[in-house]
Write an enzyme that holds these catalytic residues in place. Structure first.
Site, PDB file in Angstrom:
ATOM      1  CG  ASP A  13       2.807  -2.336  -3.431  1.00  8.30           C
ATOM      2  OD1 ASP A  13       3.032  -3.487  -3.848  1.00  8.30           O
ATOM      3  OD2 ASP A  13       2.280  -2.103  -2.323  1.00  8.30           O
ATOM      4  CG  HIS A  32       2.726  -6.007  -0.952  1.00  3.11           C
ATOM      5  ND1 HIS A  32       2.175  -4.763  -1.154  1.00  3.11           N
ATOM      6  CD2 HIS A  32       2.104  -6.515   0.142  1.00  3.11           C
ATOM      7  CE1 HIS A  32       1.257  -4.523  -0.225  1.00  3.11           C
ATOM      8  NE2 HIS A  32       1.196  -5.572   0.569  1.00  3.11           N
ATOM      9  CB  SER A  52      -2.063  -5.110   1.113  1.00  4.80           C
ATOM     10  OG  SER A  52      -1.232  -4.477   2.050  1.00  4.80           O
TER      11      SER A  52
END
Length: 308
Positions: free
Chosen positions: A86, A56, A162
């Site tokens: 992911d 993402h 992230s």
């Protein structure tokens, strides 16, 4: 007996050692897409320039700029991404620091010390530490995807974390941090046999063709009476069925306990993910579940997971 100050020193020394060994190999990412600028983190995977981040983080992007703690700035190309796990792989256009050492999240235990390293909120080289709070979580994302076997920790994560590294006390990377669940929630995609294969496929082919059912579930051990009735010691308890998904169309319900898919035993999100291989796309699969005290068979036709 170890006093509080000695215990603190021991804890601190582990975190410092991990930070010093791993941080030089964790880059801050700047990403530009049509929707605007974004940020994240990435870890060096190989000496020839492959980096690992979250899918993402680089969604909608073909390139990203990586900045390392020594000030080195390198352009990177997005080689491939897999929304279901992911995970995404980048390739640097220049020399990179030494790669991180990959560990095995399958060996993690609840209560174990872990260290999250990344670049939250644009603050390069940030470190938070905590313990493994839970294992085997499933994480529904904003895009309607489900990331399986997520590691939950109490190491605080914020936007920009992230794609960064979650390391054990030996400095081995056991997870890829994700902040998609919200500020302050510590979650990470595990590094295990399944995700290692995904990473290798992304590096070699640029994509992973995956079948998708669309359920969120967790491992459920059976009491002896239920184990005797089902012939299984555990199953996958369905906590959520994604709307308009193949699972929803098949008639799978929240509360069902999945026992097998196409005759293969299913007891965790990992085992279900392993069954969702390329050959399962568009194929009728018989799924056996335990529902309201009885065995029930449903037919599902998984579809290919795409970025759309």
């Amino acid at each position: 007996m170890v006093d509080d100050s000695e215990a603190l020193d021991a804890y601190s020394s582990v975190v410092v050692r991990v930070a010093e060994s791993v941080l030089p190999s964790v880059a801050s990412l700047r990403v530009q897409t049509r929707r605007g600028d974004g940020a994240g983190s990435a870890s060096v995977l190989t000496t020839d320039g492959f980096l690992l981040t979250s899918a993402h983080v680089v969604e909608g992007a073909d390139t990203a700029q990586a900045t390392f703690s020594d000030g080195t700035i390198i352009g990177t190309d997005v080689i491939g991404r897999d929304p279901l796990s992911d995970l995404a792989v980048l390739r640097a256009r220049g020399p990179v620091p030494a790669p991180v050492l990959l560990g095995d999240a399958a060996k993690l235990r609840v209560g174990q010390l872990v260290v999250a390293l990344g670049n939250p909120l644009g603050l390069a080289g940030s470190v938070t530490a905590g313990i493994v709070s839970a294992l085997g979580r499933s994480l529904p994302t904003r895009a309607g995807r489900v990331v399986d076997e997520v590691i939950q920790t109490d190491a605080a994560l914020n936007p920009g974390n992230s794609g960064g590294a979650l390391a054990d006390s030996s400095g081995r990377v056991v997870g890829v941090n994700t902040a998609v669940a919200g500020i302050g929630v510590g979650l990470a995609v595990p590094i295990n046999d399944t995700t290692r294969r995904i990473i290798a496929t992304l590096m070699a082919q640029g994509r992973v063709r995956r079948a998708w059912l669309g359920i969120v579930g967790a491992h459920m051990p059976f009491p002896p009476a239920l184990a005797a009735k089902t012939g299984r010691s555990s199953g996958l308890h369905v906590a959520q069925v994604m709307p308009q998904s193949p699972a929803a169309r098949s008639g799978l319900r929240v509360g069902d306990v999945v026992l097998s898919v196409a005759g293969e035993p299913i007891s965790s999100a990992t085992s279900l993910q392993a069954a969702m291989v390329e050959d399962a796309i568009g194929r009728r699969l018989e799924i056996t579940v335990w529902r309201n005290g009885a065995l029930v068979d449903v037919i599902a036709v998984p579809r290919e997971l795409t970025d759309a």
